[in-house]
Design an enzyme around this catalytic site. Structure first.
Site, PDB file in Angstrom:
ATOM      1  N   THR A   1    -108.454 -47.966  83.460  1.00 40.44           N
ATOM      2  CA  THR A   1    -107.422 -48.996  83.605  1.00 40.44           C
ATOM      3  C   THR A   1    -106.496 -48.634  84.765  1.00 40.44           C
ATOM      4  O   THR A   1    -106.090 -49.505  85.536  1.00 40.44           O
ATOM      5  CB  THR A   1    -106.596 -49.132  82.303  1.00 40.44           C
ATOM      6  N   GLY A   2    -106.171 -47.349  84.876  1.00 36.22           N
ATOM      7  CA  GLY A   2    -105.298 -46.893  85.961  1.00 36.22           C
ATOM      8  C   GLY A   2    -105.855 -47.275  87.321  1.00 36.22           C
ATOM      9  O   GLY A   2    -105.132 -47.707  88.219  1.00 36.22           O
TER      10      GLY A   2
ATOM     11  N   GLY B   1    -101.888 -44.680  80.610  1.00 37.47           N
ATOM     12  CA  GLY B   1    -103.092 -45.120  79.902  1.00 37.47           C
ATOM     13  C   GLY B   1    -104.312 -44.386  80.416  1.00 37.47           C
ATOM     14  O   GLY B   1    -104.210 -43.281  80.965  1.00 37.47           O
TER      15      GLY B   1
ATOM     16  N   GLU C   1     -99.851 -42.270  84.863  1.00 34.74           N
ATOM     17  CA  GLU C   1     -99.957 -41.135  83.940  1.00 34.74           C
ATOM     18  C   GLU C   1    -101.234 -41.351  83.150  1.00 34.74           C
ATOM     19  O   GLU C   1    -101.281 -42.229  82.284  1.00 34.74           O
ATOM     20  CB  GLU C   1     -98.746 -41.106  82.991  1.00 34.74           C
TER      21      GLU C   1
ATOM     22  N   GLU D   1    -112.755 -37.130  78.555  1.00 36.90           N
ATOM     23  CA  GLU D   1    -111.672 -37.106  77.576  1.00 36.90           C
ATOM     24  C   GLU D   1    -112.140 -37.831  76.307  1.00 36.90           C
ATOM     25  O   GLU D   1    -112.530 -38.999  76.366  1.00 36.90           O
ATOM     26  CB  GLU D   1    -110.440 -37.833  78.141  1.00 36.90           C
TER      27      GLU D   1
ATOM     28  N   LYS E   1     -94.882 -53.872  78.722  1.00 29.33           N
ATOM     29  CA  LYS E   1     -95.981 -54.331  77.881  1.00 29.33           C
ATOM     30  C   LYS E   1     -96.519 -53.180  77.040  1.00 29.33           C
ATOM     31  O   LYS E   1     -97.149 -52.264  77.546  1.00 29.33           O
ATOM     32  CB  LYS E   1     -97.136 -54.898  78.709  1.00 29.33           C
TER      33      LYS E   1
ATOM     34  N   CYS F   1    -102.314 -37.226  75.439  1.00 31.89           N
ATOM     35  CA  CYS F   1    -102.808 -36.997  76.800  1.00 31.89           C
ATOM     36  C   CYS F   1    -102.851 -35.512  77.119  1.00 31.89           C
ATOM     37  O   CYS F   1    -103.678 -35.068  77.892  1.00 31.89           O
ATOM     38  CB  CYS F   1    -101.941 -37.738  77.806  1.00 31.89           C
TER      39      CYS F   1
HETATM   40  P1  NAD Z   1    -105.728 -48.099  78.132  1.00 28.02           P
HETATM   41  O1  NAD Z   1    -105.853 -47.743  79.563  1.00 28.02           O
HETATM   42  O2  NAD Z   1    -106.879 -48.751  77.442  1.00 28.02           O
HETATM   43  O3  NAD Z   1    -104.480 -49.082  77.900  1.00 28.02           O
HETATM   44  C1  NAD Z   1    -103.178 -48.751  78.327  1.00 28.02           C
HETATM   45  C2  NAD Z   1    -102.372 -50.023  78.490  1.00 28.02           C
HETATM   46  O4  NAD Z   1    -102.899 -50.787  79.580  1.00 28.02           O
HETATM   47  C3  NAD Z   1    -102.392 -50.955  77.287  1.00 28.02           C
HETATM   48  O5  NAD Z   1    -101.106 -51.518  77.105  1.00 28.02           O
HETATM   49  C4  NAD Z   1    -103.392 -52.020  77.712  1.00 28.02           C
HETATM   50  O6  NAD Z   1    -103.220 -53.273  77.059  1.00 28.02           O
HETATM   51  C5  NAD Z   1    -103.092 -52.140  79.182  1.00 28.02           C
HETATM   52  N1  NAD Z   1    -104.161 -52.717  80.011  1.00 28.02           N
HETATM   53  C6  NAD Z   1    -105.468 -52.874  79.721  1.00 28.02           C
HETATM   54  N2  NAD Z   1    -106.128 -53.429  80.770  1.00 28.02           N
HETATM   55  C7  NAD Z   1    -105.199 -53.631  81.747  1.00 28.02           C
HETATM   56  C8  NAD Z   1    -105.273 -54.146  83.081  1.00 28.02           C
HETATM   57  N3  NAD Z   1    -106.410 -54.567  83.631  1.00 28.02           N
HETATM   58  N4  NAD Z   1    -104.120 -54.164  83.803  1.00 28.02           N
HETATM   59  C9  NAD Z   1    -102.954 -53.718  83.295  1.00 28.02           C
HETATM   60  N5  NAD Z   1    -102.845 -53.229  82.038  1.00 28.02           N
HETATM   61  C10 NAD Z   1    -103.958 -53.172  81.271  1.00 28.02           C
HETATM   62  O7  NAD Z   1    -105.328 -46.757  77.378  1.00 28.02           O
HETATM   63  P2  NAD Z   1    -105.124 -46.520  75.822  1.00 28.02           P
HETATM   64  O8  NAD Z   1    -106.447 -46.458  75.141  1.00 28.02           O
HETATM   65  O9  NAD Z   1    -104.092 -47.454  75.298  1.00 28.02           O
HETATM   66  O10 NAD Z   1    -104.452 -45.060  75.848  1.00 28.02           O
HETATM   67  C11 NAD Z   1    -105.173 -43.890  75.894  1.00 28.02           C
HETATM   68  C12 NAD Z   1    -105.132 -43.268  77.266  1.00 28.02           C
HETATM   69  O11 NAD Z   1    -103.782 -43.080  77.693  1.00 28.02           O
HETATM   70  C13 NAD Z   1    -105.746 -41.886  77.279  1.00 28.02           C
HETATM   71  O12 NAD Z   1    -106.589 -41.744  78.392  1.00 28.02           O
HETATM   72  C14 NAD Z   1    -104.547 -40.953  77.402  1.00 28.02           C
HETATM   73  O13 NAD Z   1    -104.835 -39.708  77.950  1.00 28.02           O
HETATM   74  C15 NAD Z   1    -103.629 -41.773  78.239  1.00 28.02           C
HETATM   75  N6  NAD Z   1    -102.244 -41.297  78.111  1.00 28.02           N
HETATM   76  C16 NAD Z   1    -101.668 -40.648  79.174  1.00 28.02           C
HETATM   77  C17 NAD Z   1    -100.371 -40.133  79.072  1.00 28.02           C
HETATM   78  C18 NAD Z   1     -99.734 -39.385  80.217  1.00 28.02           C
HETATM   79  O14 NAD Z   1     -98.501 -39.291  80.243  1.00 28.02           O
HETATM   80  N7  NAD Z   1    -100.485 -38.834  81.156  1.00 28.02           N
HETATM   81  C19 NAD Z   1     -99.653 -40.320  77.890  1.00 28.02           C
HETATM   82  C20 NAD Z   1    -100.273 -40.987  76.836  1.00 28.02           C
HETATM   83  C21 NAD Z   1    -101.560 -41.476  76.963  1.00 28.02           C
END
Ligand code: NAD
Length: 491
Positions: free
Chosen positions: A237-238, A233, A255, A388, A181, A289
């Site tokens: 959310t994680g 993400g 991640e 962040e 997704k 990230c």
């Molecule tokens: P986010 O957590 O808002 O969304 C990430 C994904 O999760 C999206 O596809 C979203 O639709 C989905 N999602 C949302 N709610 C969900 C739920 N309840 N259950 C399952 N999936 C759900 O993050 P974002 O704003 O898209 O991305 C930014 C974040 O990602 C930043 O914190 C960044 O640091 C992190 N990031 C981490 C890495 C890494 O490798 N450590 C790499 C890139 C980005």
């Protein structure tokens, strides 16, 4: 442009016909109407992946046979480098040259690397002695690594094609099937992978792509037919993903975000450090990230480094992501630009000094641009100091000693990366050992060897990607114990 879901090797509209608008950050205009997966679509995609895993050829092939197909998948990505790079640049707002030369090139490499890694991965065996029913036995303990099953890959919007393939590579190479997704904010390059997989001969159901909102992600995570989840993400959310996965005890890797420090010591090569720090925070407009969003600098060289950083900002070519030479584009959305600005405004209101930026850029006039920003003397209680921001905002802290630098670097809930700038190798190694992050780069920013572990300590994540770490995640270690007589009693 209208896009569709990719399930069992075919393209479908969402059940009920739901779509969401995908906005191009540089023009603020809609570039696509994206079919938005409903709970029913998610179920269908998981059933397709389950069926392909339980009865299809993919997990039963040799790693070599899968590698051939994945090699063609990588070829397809390379052949379409310009098309995919342009899609990525328009969808995310990253400079086109970076999308083509880095992200798409890495996407192909991710797939090839893991195909080769799976093929060359050697299984373990251990020999031991035992007694059973009065007989002396030798045991040959063989650890095999069958694929774990149906994988779910959920990715964010900031580097979609890179992160999609970084996860798909090990998941598929190890013999799993999956449902991916992409983020609702930048799904286009991920969606394009479906047709490329078909052309390469990836069997139906092995890769399913279901763009959708957060609810689609939640439905995937909760689905009992799923065996493992790789989530990239934000922390909030994680946490939800992990809590939901706990219900059915699914394997999870997370991640998450970062607040990574750049430690610049007085013995650093100042020009290199200034260029490196600027790159670490302004590349992808800070939407990375591993962004080096905190500058920790020896107080004796702080003013010189700040002056050098201002020169680096002045050199940055800001503009249309599709134009030649652009190094810095817009942020992903209007809402994200407002969020970034709220951090800056709150810090300034509580006494921080604005050294650069701090506002939406007036040029280009259209697009979600935000000026490269530096904040000095940030109150440690303000959010900009410890959360962040995920934008082009660098905060400055000063240190008086090495011990002070280490303490400040570790005074955060995050633990993804750290960057050290020093010409003293003793110091660099000593400090690197004491920094509590998953990764430390010395005199460079984010150079990658795909064999090495990628991931975060503390709230930055759980588990590691890269090389064998990813293959371990996507496989189930399984013991097969063979007993044989230690001596010949038959004559
Ligand atoms: P986010 O957590 O808002 O969304 C990430 C994904 O999760 C999206 O596809 C979203 O639709 C989905 N999602 C949302 N709610 C969900 C739920 N309840 N259950 C399952 N999936 C759900 O993050 P974002 O704003 O898209 O991305 C930014 C974040 O990602 C930043 O914190 C960044 O640091 C992190 N990031 C981490 C890495 C890494 O490798 N450590 C790499 C890139 C980005």
């Amino acid at each position: 442009m209208e896009t569709r879901l990719f399930i069992h090797g075919d393209f479908f509209d969402a059940a009920g016909g739901a779509r969401f608008a995908d906005i191009e950050p540089a023009t603020e205009r809609e570039i696509a109407r994206v079919a938005s997966a409903s709970a029913a679509d998610i179920d269908r995609a998981v059933v397709a992946a389950r069926e392909a895993f339980d009865r299809g050829p993919w997990p039963r092939m040799t790693a070599e046979a899968r590698g051939k197909i994945l090699g063609r998948f990588a070829d397809g990505i390379e052949r379409r480098a310009r098309e995919l790079g342009t899609l990525e640049a328009r969808d995310v707002g990253k400079p086109l040259s970076e999308c083509i030369n880095h992200d798409v090139a890495r996407a192909a490499r991710n797939i090839r690397f893991f195909a080769a890694a799976a093929e060359t991965w050697t299984q373990e065996a251990a020999q031991s002695d035992a007694k059973f029913l009065g007989r002396d036995l030798r045991l040959m303990n063989v650890t095999t690594r069958p694929p774990i099953g149906v994988g779910v890959i959920i990715i964010p919007w900031n580097s979609p094609i890179m992160l999609a393939t970084w996860n798909l590579g090990p998941c598929l190479a190890a013999g799993n099937t999956c449902v991916m997704k992409p983020s609702e904010l930048a799904p286009l390059s991920s969606i394009a992978l479906g047709a490329i997989a078909n052309e390469a001969g990836v069997p139906p159901g092995v890769l399913n792509i279901v763009p959708g909102l957060g609810e689609a992600g939640a439905a995937l995570v909760a689905n009992p037919q799923v065996d493992a989840i790789a989530f990239t993400g934000g922390i909030a959310t994680g946490r939800r993903v992990m809590a939901a996965a706990a219900e059915s005890l699914k394997r999870v890797t997370l991640e998450l975000g970062g607040k990574s420090p750049n430690l610049v010591f007085a013995d650093a090569d100042l020009r290199l450090a200034a260029a490196g720090v600027a790159r670490s925070i302004y590349r992808s407009q800070g939407q990375s990230c591993v962004a080096g969003s905190r500058l920790l600098v020896d107080e004796r060289i702080a003013e010189d480094l700040i002056a050098a950083l201002k020169r680096e900002i002045a050199k940055l070519k800001v503009g249309d992501p599709l134009a030649d030479g652009t190094e810095y584009g817009p942020l992903i959305s209007a809402a994200h630009r407002e969020r970034v600005h709220r951090f800056v405004a709150e810090a300034v209101a509580s006494g921080a000094k604005l050294i650069a930026g701090g506002e939406a850029r007036k040029s280009p006039a259209v697009g979600f641009y935000y000026a490269p920003t530096i904040l000095d003397h940030v109150d440690s209680k303000s959010k900009a100091a410890h959360e962040e921001i995920f934008g082009p905002v660098l905060t400055i802290e000063r240190f008086a000693s090495e011990a002070d630098a280490i303490e400040q670097a570790n005074a955060t809930r995050y633990g993804l990366a750290a960057y050290l700038w020093s010409t003293n190798i003793d110091r660099a190694l000593r400090v690197a050992e004491q920094i509590k992050t998953g990764m430390v780069w010395v005199n460079s920013f984010f150079l990658r060897d795909l064999r090495t572990p990628f991931g975060g300590a503390k709230l930055s994540g759980l588990g590691r990607q890269g090389g064998r770490y990813a293959l371990e995640f996507w496989t189930e270690p399984k013991l097969i114990c063979l007993a044989y007589g230690a001596e010949d009693h038959d004559g």
